[in-house]
Every structure is written in C-alpha cells, then in structure tokens.
Design a protein around this motif. Structure first.
Motif, PDB file in Angstrom:
ATOM      1  N   THR A  47      13.534  52.087 -42.113  1.00  0.00           N
ATOM      2  CA  THR A  47      14.476  53.037 -42.706  1.00  0.00           C
ATOM      3  C   THR A  47      15.889  52.471 -42.633  1.00  0.00           C
ATOM      4  OG1 THR A  47      13.108  54.896 -42.046  1.00  0.00           O
ATOM      5  CG2 THR A  47      15.401  55.384 -42.538  1.00  0.00           C
ATOM      6  N   THR A  48      16.661  52.644 -43.705  1.00  0.00           N
ATOM      7  CA  THR A  48      18.049  52.202 -43.726  1.00  0.00           C
ATOM      8  C   THR A  48      18.936  53.283 -43.126  1.00  0.00           C
ATOM      9  OG1 THR A  48      17.631  50.882 -45.703  1.00  0.00           O
ATOM     10  CG2 THR A  48      19.929  51.371 -45.195  1.00  0.00           C
ATOM     11  N   LEU A  49      19.793  52.852 -42.206  1.00  0.00           N
ATOM     12  CA  LEU A  49      20.705  53.754 -41.510  1.00  0.00           C
ATOM     13  C   LEU A  49      22.136  53.262 -41.648  1.00  0.00           C
ATOM     14  CD1 LEU A  49      18.711  53.895 -38.163  1.00  0.00           C
ATOM     15  CD2 LEU A  49      18.851  55.736 -39.840  1.00  0.00           C
ATOM     16  N   SER A  50      23.078  54.177 -41.539  1.00  0.00           N
ATOM     17  CA  SER A  50      24.467  53.769 -41.369  1.00  0.00           C
ATOM     18  C   SER A  50      24.849  54.160 -39.949  1.00  0.00           C
ATOM     19  CB  SER A  50      25.388  54.401 -42.415  1.00  0.00           C
ATOM     20  OG  SER A  50      25.507  55.786 -42.215  1.00  0.00           O
ATOM     21  N   TYR A  51      25.766  53.409 -39.363  1.00  0.00           N
ATOM     22  CA  TYR A  51      26.116  53.594 -37.963  1.00  0.00           C
ATOM     23  C   TYR A  51      27.482  52.994 -37.676  1.00  0.00           C
ATOM     24  CZ  TYR A  51      24.808  48.705 -37.685  1.00  0.00           C
ATOM     25  OH  TYR A  51      24.742  47.355 -37.893  1.00  0.00           O
ATOM     26  N   VAL A  52      28.001  53.333 -36.514  1.00  0.00           N
ATOM     27  CA  VAL A  52      29.218  52.726 -35.987  1.00  0.00           C
ATOM     28  C   VAL A  52      28.804  51.945 -34.748  1.00  0.00           C
ATOM     29  CG1 VAL A  52      31.463  53.181 -34.944  1.00  0.00           C
ATOM     30  CG2 VAL A  52      30.686  54.569 -36.866  1.00  0.00           C
ATOM     31  N   ALA A  53      29.181  50.678 -34.680  1.00  0.00           N
ATOM     32  CA  ALA A  53      28.854  49.856 -33.511  1.00  0.00           C
ATOM     33  C   ALA A  53      29.927  50.067 -32.449  1.00  0.00           C
ATOM     34  CB  ALA A  53      28.762  48.387 -33.901  1.00  0.00           C
ATOM     35  N   GLU A  54      29.495  50.492 -31.272  1.00  0.00           N
ATOM     36  CA  GLU A  54      30.397  50.702 -30.136  1.00  0.00           C
ATOM     37  C   GLU A  54      29.985  49.781 -29.008  1.00  0.00           C
ATOM     38  OE1 GLU A  54      29.821  54.754 -28.997  1.00  0.00           O
ATOM     39  OE2 GLU A  54      31.145  55.519 -30.566  1.00  0.00           O
ATOM     40  N   GLU A  55      30.939  49.440 -28.146  1.00  0.00           N
ATOM     41  CA  GLU A  55      30.602  48.653 -26.964  1.00  0.00           C
ATOM     42  C   GLU A  55      29.892  49.545 -25.958  1.00  0.00           C
ATOM     43  OE1 GLU A  55      30.673  45.390 -26.049  1.00  0.00           O
ATOM     44  OE2 GLU A  55      31.130  45.124 -28.158  1.00  0.00           O
ATOM     45  N   ASP A  56      28.839  49.043 -25.373  1.00  0.00           N
ATOM     46  CA  ASP A  56      28.101  49.755 -24.335  1.00  0.00           C
ATOM     47  C   ASP A  56      29.002  49.954 -23.119  1.00  0.00           C
ATOM     48  OD1 ASP A  56      25.948  48.939 -21.801  1.00  0.00           O
ATOM     49  OD2 ASP A  56      25.557  50.680 -23.052  1.00  0.00           O
ATOM     50  N   ARG A  57      28.925  51.101 -22.488  1.00  0.00           N
ATOM     51  CA  ARG A  57      29.748  51.392 -21.314  1.00  0.00           C
ATOM     52  C   ARG A  57      29.468  50.446 -20.157  1.00  0.00           C
ATOM     53  NH1 ARG A  57      27.909  57.193 -21.961  1.00  0.00           N
ATOM     54  NH2 ARG A  57      29.090  57.840 -23.772  1.00  0.00           N
ATOM     55  N   ARG A  58      28.274  49.875 -20.142  1.00  0.00           N
ATOM     56  CA  ARG A  58      27.897  48.960 -19.062  1.00  0.00           C
ATOM     57  C   ARG A  58      28.209  47.508 -19.398  1.00  0.00           C
ATOM     58  NH1 ARG A  58      21.919  51.399 -18.349  1.00  0.00           N
ATOM     59  NH2 ARG A  58      22.537  53.564 -18.377  1.00  0.00           N
ATOM     60  N   GLY A  59      28.815  47.265 -20.554  1.00  0.00           N
ATOM     61  CA  GLY A  59      29.184  45.907 -20.936  1.00  0.00           C
ATOM     62  C   GLY A  59      28.035  45.049 -21.424  1.00  0.00           C
ATOM     63  N   ARG A  60      26.999  45.685 -21.949  1.00  0.00           N
ATOM     64  CA  ARG A  60      25.812  44.941 -22.414  1.00  0.00           C
ATOM     65  C   ARG A  60      25.877  44.550 -23.884  1.00  0.00           C
ATOM     66  NH1 ARG A  60      20.988  48.398 -19.551  1.00  0.00           N
ATOM     67  NH2 ARG A  60      21.705  48.079 -17.431  1.00  0.00           N
ATOM     68  N   GLY A  61      26.992  44.786 -24.542  1.00  0.00           N
ATOM     69  CA  GLY A  61      27.109  44.433 -25.950  1.00  0.00           C
ATOM     70  C   GLY A  61      27.145  45.670 -26.824  1.00  0.00           C
ATOM     71  N   PRO A  62      27.152  45.481 -28.135  1.00  0.00           N
ATOM     72  CA  PRO A  62      27.276  46.622 -29.048  1.00  0.00           C
ATOM     73  C   PRO A  62      26.015  47.481 -29.115  1.00  0.00           C
ATOM     74  CG  PRO A  62      26.970  44.607 -30.282  1.00  0.00           C
ATOM     75  CD  PRO A  62      27.088  44.211 -28.846  1.00  0.00           C
ATOM     76  N   GLN A  63      26.227  48.763 -29.367  1.00  0.00           N
ATOM     77  CA  GLN A  63      25.127  49.677 -29.592  1.00  0.00           C
ATOM     78  C   GLN A  63      25.513  50.618 -30.724  1.00  0.00           C
ATOM     79  OE1 GLN A  63      24.337  51.798 -25.993  1.00  0.00           O
ATOM     80  NE2 GLN A  63      26.087  53.122 -26.184  1.00  0.00           N
TER      81      GLN A  63
END
Length: 70
Positions: A47-63
C-alpha cells in the motif's frame, strides 16, 4: 516535509515494519503506534502511504509519523 512510500513489510506480532520511500534511499521504520495515532488500521503490504519522517527519540534514525493513505 511529507513524503510518499510503499509499505514493504509489517510484522503484526512485533508491531513494526518498514516503508520504502518513493524517492529512493533507506527504508523508513514504522511502528504500530504511528498507525494508531493517525487513526489508521495497518494496511496490506504494498500500500502507498504518505508520511513525515521524524528522528526517533532514542536516536535510532528516522521513523514514519503522521501517516495517510496516498
């Protein structure tokens, strides 16, 4: 900045998956809580989604956050 991508994989037992960005690059982590906060049930893989990439609070990269069906 809002982006689009395809739900590549989602493990319902563990509550997470990955979105492949349409623009290319590394897959983006998505947690079940992102779907819950957006008021969406987890859609089928592909499925195609739209999203905003945010930095993980734990510093593990974008989510992915603020999910919408595209």
């Amino acid at each position: 900045m809002r982006q689009t991508g395809t739900l590549k994989f989602f493990n319902h037992d563990r509550g997470f998956g990955f979105i492949t960005p349409s623009e290319g690059g590394k897959d983006i982590f998505v947690h079940i809580t992102a779907f819950e906060r957006s008021g969406l049930a987890v859609p089928p893989e592909g499925t195609t989604l739209s999203y905003v990439a945010e930095e993980d609070r734990r510093g593990r990269g974008p989510q992915a956050a603020e999910l919408q069906l595209a």
